[in-house]
Write an enzyme that holds these catalytic residues in place. Sequence first.
Site, PDB file in Angstrom:
ATOM      1  N   LYS A  54       0.844  -1.204   0.000  1.00 51.96           N
ATOM      2  CA  LYS A  54       0.000   0.000   0.000  1.00 51.96           C
ATOM      3  C   LYS A  54       0.877   1.251   0.000  1.00 51.96           C
ATOM      4  CE  LYS A  54      -3.813  -2.492   2.074  1.00 51.96           C
ATOM      5  NZ  LYS A  54      -4.488  -2.989   3.272  1.00 51.96           N
ATOM      6  N   GLN A  98      -4.992  -1.725   9.339  1.00 48.14           N
ATOM      7  CA  GLN A  98      -4.892  -3.080   8.791  1.00 48.14           C
ATOM      8  C   GLN A  98      -5.504  -4.091   9.762  1.00 48.14           C
ATOM      9  OE1 GLN A  98      -3.740  -3.666   5.673  1.00 48.14           O
ATOM     10  NE2 GLN A  98      -4.137  -5.834   5.875  1.00 48.14           N
ATOM     11  N   ASP A 121     -11.479   2.368   3.571  1.00 49.87           N
ATOM     12  CA  ASP A 121     -11.857   0.948   3.517  1.00 49.87           C
ATOM     13  C   ASP A 121     -13.372   0.795   3.330  1.00 49.87           C
ATOM     14  OD1 ASP A 121      -9.844  -1.030   3.717  1.00 49.87           O
ATOM     15  OD2 ASP A 121      -9.514  -0.588   5.839  1.00 49.87           O
TER      16      ASP A 121
END
Length: 286
Positions: A54, A98, A121
């Site tokens: 990422k 995460q 997200d």
Amino acid sequence: MSAKLISGKQLSLELREKLKKDAEAFTRESGITPGLAVIIVGTDPASTVYVRNKHRACLELGYYSEVHELPEETTEKELLSLIASLNEKETIHGILVQLPLPKQISEESVIRAIRPEKDVDAFHPENVGRILLGNYRFLPCTPAGVMELLASAGVDPKGKECVVVGRSNIVGKPQALLLLEKNGTVTVCHSRTANLKEHTLCADILVVAIGRPEFITPDMIKPGAVVIDVGINRTPDGKLVGDVAAGASEVASAITPVPGGVGPMTITMLMKNTLEAARIFAERRA
Ligand code: GUN
């Protein structure tokens, strides 16, 4: 028959090239560089690789990137305090924590703490609700990547039997909504489904996100189906395999490879959401 491979690697390259140009134009016009903060708690090897990828994707696209690596024993309070500071930070437009998190930290509390406008997200209840109602800010990265892969292969879910195997909040549930939004007839199967094969054999489009290596075997696939394999599993001998067994490509008309299928698309969609978050920031500021 051997199925056509739907390459997420190739499509990602094309989409990232376009995103890079869009981001450059946005920065020229607004003076704002899209910024993403990624938080990782602990040292899970798979998560560490995802976070590194990422960060690299951000740099490739000219975004500002912050990676916060916190120790395994971090408390929920400490993590919430970092999120609160990133919520206020003007150079950060997207925040991603995460998952999974160590057991002393509640995933739900953490997801709720992220400002919905920075929730790239799309896991926050407000963003999930917006998706359900068809009025979204961001789409969750993996299911959105799957929709891009289908579109790139010329596959329109309209009127098709779409079967999703897996019902996680990250993939299965939102995937079902996105296919429904595109007018597919959607069935969601899971670990308690009776006669799974009966369902999967009906699928014109089969999306598998169950997290079990080679769980879907060729006899469970309708000849000519389009198969999207979201799974990435490491076998004891270190090989990466999907949730769909290798022989599936003899039955399907098109299939995503593992690796190089859905994986790269997830990060590309995260980059798209980060640019969108920066646009939202620019509009609010104006
Ligand atoms: N862990 C596995 N997939 C994801 C994802 O899409 N987002 C986050 N935050 N964590 C993950």
